[in-house]
Design a protein around this motif. Structure first.
Motif, mmCIF file in Angstrom:
data_model
loop_
_atom_site.group_PDB
_atom_site.id
_atom_site.type_symbol
_atom_site.label_atom_id
_atom_site.label_comp_id
_atom_site.label_asym_id
_atom_site.label_seq_id
_atom_site.Cartn_x
_atom_site.Cartn_y
_atom_site.Cartn_z
ATOM 1 N N CYS A 21 1.364 0.475 -6.488
ATOM 2 C CA CYS A 21 0.101 0.945 -5.904
ATOM 3 C C CYS A 21 -1.040 0.779 -6.903
ATOM 4 O O CYS A 21 -0.920 1.154 -8.066
ATOM 5 C CB CYS A 21 0.240 2.419 -5.511
ATOM 6 S SG CYS A 21 -1.298 3.160 -4.937
ATOM 7 N N VAL A 22 -2.144 0.198 -6.410
ATOM 8 C CA VAL A 22 -3.317 0.015 -7.262
ATOM 9 C C VAL A 22 -4.432 1.001 -6.899
ATOM 10 O O VAL A 22 -5.544 0.886 -7.388
ATOM 11 C CB VAL A 22 -3.839 -1.436 -7.182
ATOM 12 C CG1 VAL A 22 -2.805 -2.398 -7.761
ATOM 13 C CG2 VAL A 22 -4.196 -1.833 -5.753
ATOM 14 N N GLY A 23 -4.099 1.951 -6.039
ATOM 15 C CA GLY A 23 -5.046 3.015 -5.739
ATOM 16 C C GLY A 23 -6.249 2.596 -4.931
ATOM 17 O O GLY A 23 -7.307 3.222 -5.006
ATOM 18 N N SER A 24 -6.100 1.544 -4.135
ATOM 19 C CA SER A 24 -7.240 1.039 -3.366
ATOM 20 C C SER A 24 -7.742 2.046 -2.336
ATOM 21 O O SER A 24 -8.897 2.019 -1.957
ATOM 22 C CB SER A 24 -6.839 -0.250 -2.648
ATOM 23 O OG SER A 24 -5.870 0.032 -1.648
ATOM 24 N N GLY A 25 -6.844 2.889 -1.855
ATOM 25 C CA GLY A 25 -7.222 3.877 -0.852
ATOM 26 C C GLY A 25 -7.242 3.346 0.568
ATOM 27 O O GLY A 25 -7.606 4.076 1.497
ATOM 28 N N VAL A 26 -6.848 2.106 0.748
ATOM 29 C CA VAL A 26 -6.849 1.518 2.098
ATOM 30 C C VAL A 26 -5.948 2.318 3.038
ATOM 31 O O VAL A 26 -6.306 2.605 4.178
ATOM 32 C CB VAL A 26 -6.396 0.039 2.035
ATOM 33 C CG1 VAL A 26 -6.177 -0.511 3.428
ATOM 34 C CG2 VAL A 26 -7.428 -0.784 1.291
ATOM 35 N N CYS A 27 -4.780 2.684 2.542
ATOM 36 C CA CYS A 27 -3.835 3.409 3.405
ATOM 37 C C CYS A 27 -4.390 4.779 3.804
ATOM 38 O O CYS A 27 -4.264 5.188 4.963
ATOM 39 C CB CYS A 27 -2.490 3.562 2.712
ATOM 40 S SG CYS A 27 -2.579 4.391 1.106
ATOM 41 N N SER A 42 -1.366 6.442 -4.283
ATOM 42 C CA SER A 42 -1.145 6.961 -2.936
ATOM 43 C C SER A 42 0.166 7.731 -2.876
ATOM 44 O O SER A 42 1.159 7.353 -3.493
ATOM 45 C CB SER A 42 -1.092 5.809 -1.945
ATOM 46 O OG SER A 42 -0.727 6.286 -0.672
ATOM 47 N N CYS A 62 -1.748 -2.523 3.256
ATOM 48 C CA CYS A 62 -1.688 -2.365 1.794
ATOM 49 C C CYS A 62 -1.709 -3.746 1.131
ATOM 50 O O CYS A 62 -0.870 -4.594 1.432
ATOM 51 C CB CYS A 62 -0.423 -1.613 1.391
ATOM 52 S SG CYS A 62 -0.241 -1.508 -0.415
ATOM 53 N N VAL A 64 -0.861 -4.738 -1.735
ATOM 54 C CA VAL A 64 0.218 -5.067 -2.676
ATOM 55 C C VAL A 64 1.600 -4.690 -2.130
ATOM 56 O O VAL A 64 2.578 -4.662 -2.878
ATOM 57 C CB VAL A 64 -0.021 -4.380 -4.042
ATOM 58 C CG1 VAL A 64 -1.268 -4.963 -4.709
ATOM 59 C CG2 VAL A 64 -0.146 -2.877 -3.897
ATOM 60 N N ILE A 67 3.809 0.156 0.179
ATOM 61 C CA ILE A 67 4.320 1.145 1.132
ATOM 62 C C ILE A 67 5.507 0.567 1.881
ATOM 63 O O ILE A 67 5.468 -0.581 2.319
ATOM 64 C CB ILE A 67 3.227 1.526 2.145
ATOM 65 C CG1 ILE A 67 2.021 2.133 1.430
ATOM 66 C CG2 ILE A 67 3.781 2.512 3.186
ATOM 67 C CD1 ILE A 67 0.816 2.303 2.324
HETATM 68 S S1 SF4 Z 1 -3.183 0.696 0.319
HETATM 69 FE FE1 SF4 Z 1 -2.413 2.680 -0.436
HETATM 70 S S2 SF4 Z 1 -0.361 2.252 -1.319
HETATM 71 FE FE2 SF4 Z 1 -1.453 0.281 -1.092
HETATM 72 S S3 SF4 Z 1 -2.420 -0.046 -3.101
HETATM 73 FE FE3 SF4 Z 1 -3.936 0.957 -1.784
HETATM 74 S S4 SF4 Z 1 -3.705 3.173 -2.226
HETATM 75 FE FE4 SF4 Z 1 -1.853 2.121 -2.995
#
Ligand code: SF4
Length: 82
Positions: A21-27, A42, A62, A64, A67
């Protein structure tokens, strides 16, 4: 959710690979009921959930593939979808 739900295979298991997880926050943005970002990673709000397309959609988004959503009973991969 009760014991019968787990027994009949309708329960899903949600996990996040914290190392990926790169912490993008998309999920969390796509499915705030299932994911939240804590200190840049996440975390599933619940490890076991009832089937929900929102969770699958978030996992598919996600960037990467951190999940994984599997059936709780057999471990069959539901998302990410091939
Ligand atoms: S979508 Fe969620 S699980 Fe995937 S990298 Fe972003 S924060 Fe992490």
């Amino acid at each position: 959710m009760d014991a019968d739900d787990q027994a009949d295979g309708r329960t899903w298991r949600v996990s996040v690979d914290a190392g990926r997880c790169v912490g993008s926050g998309v999920c969390a943005a796509a499915a705030p009921g299932h994911f939240r970002v804590v200190q840049g990673t996440s975390r599933p709000r619940a490890a076991l959930i009832e089937p929900d397309e929102a969770a699958v959609g978030a996992a598919d988004l996600c960037p990467v593939e951190a999940i994984a959503i599997r059936t709780a009973s057999s471990g069959d991969l539901i998302s990410p979808r091939a």
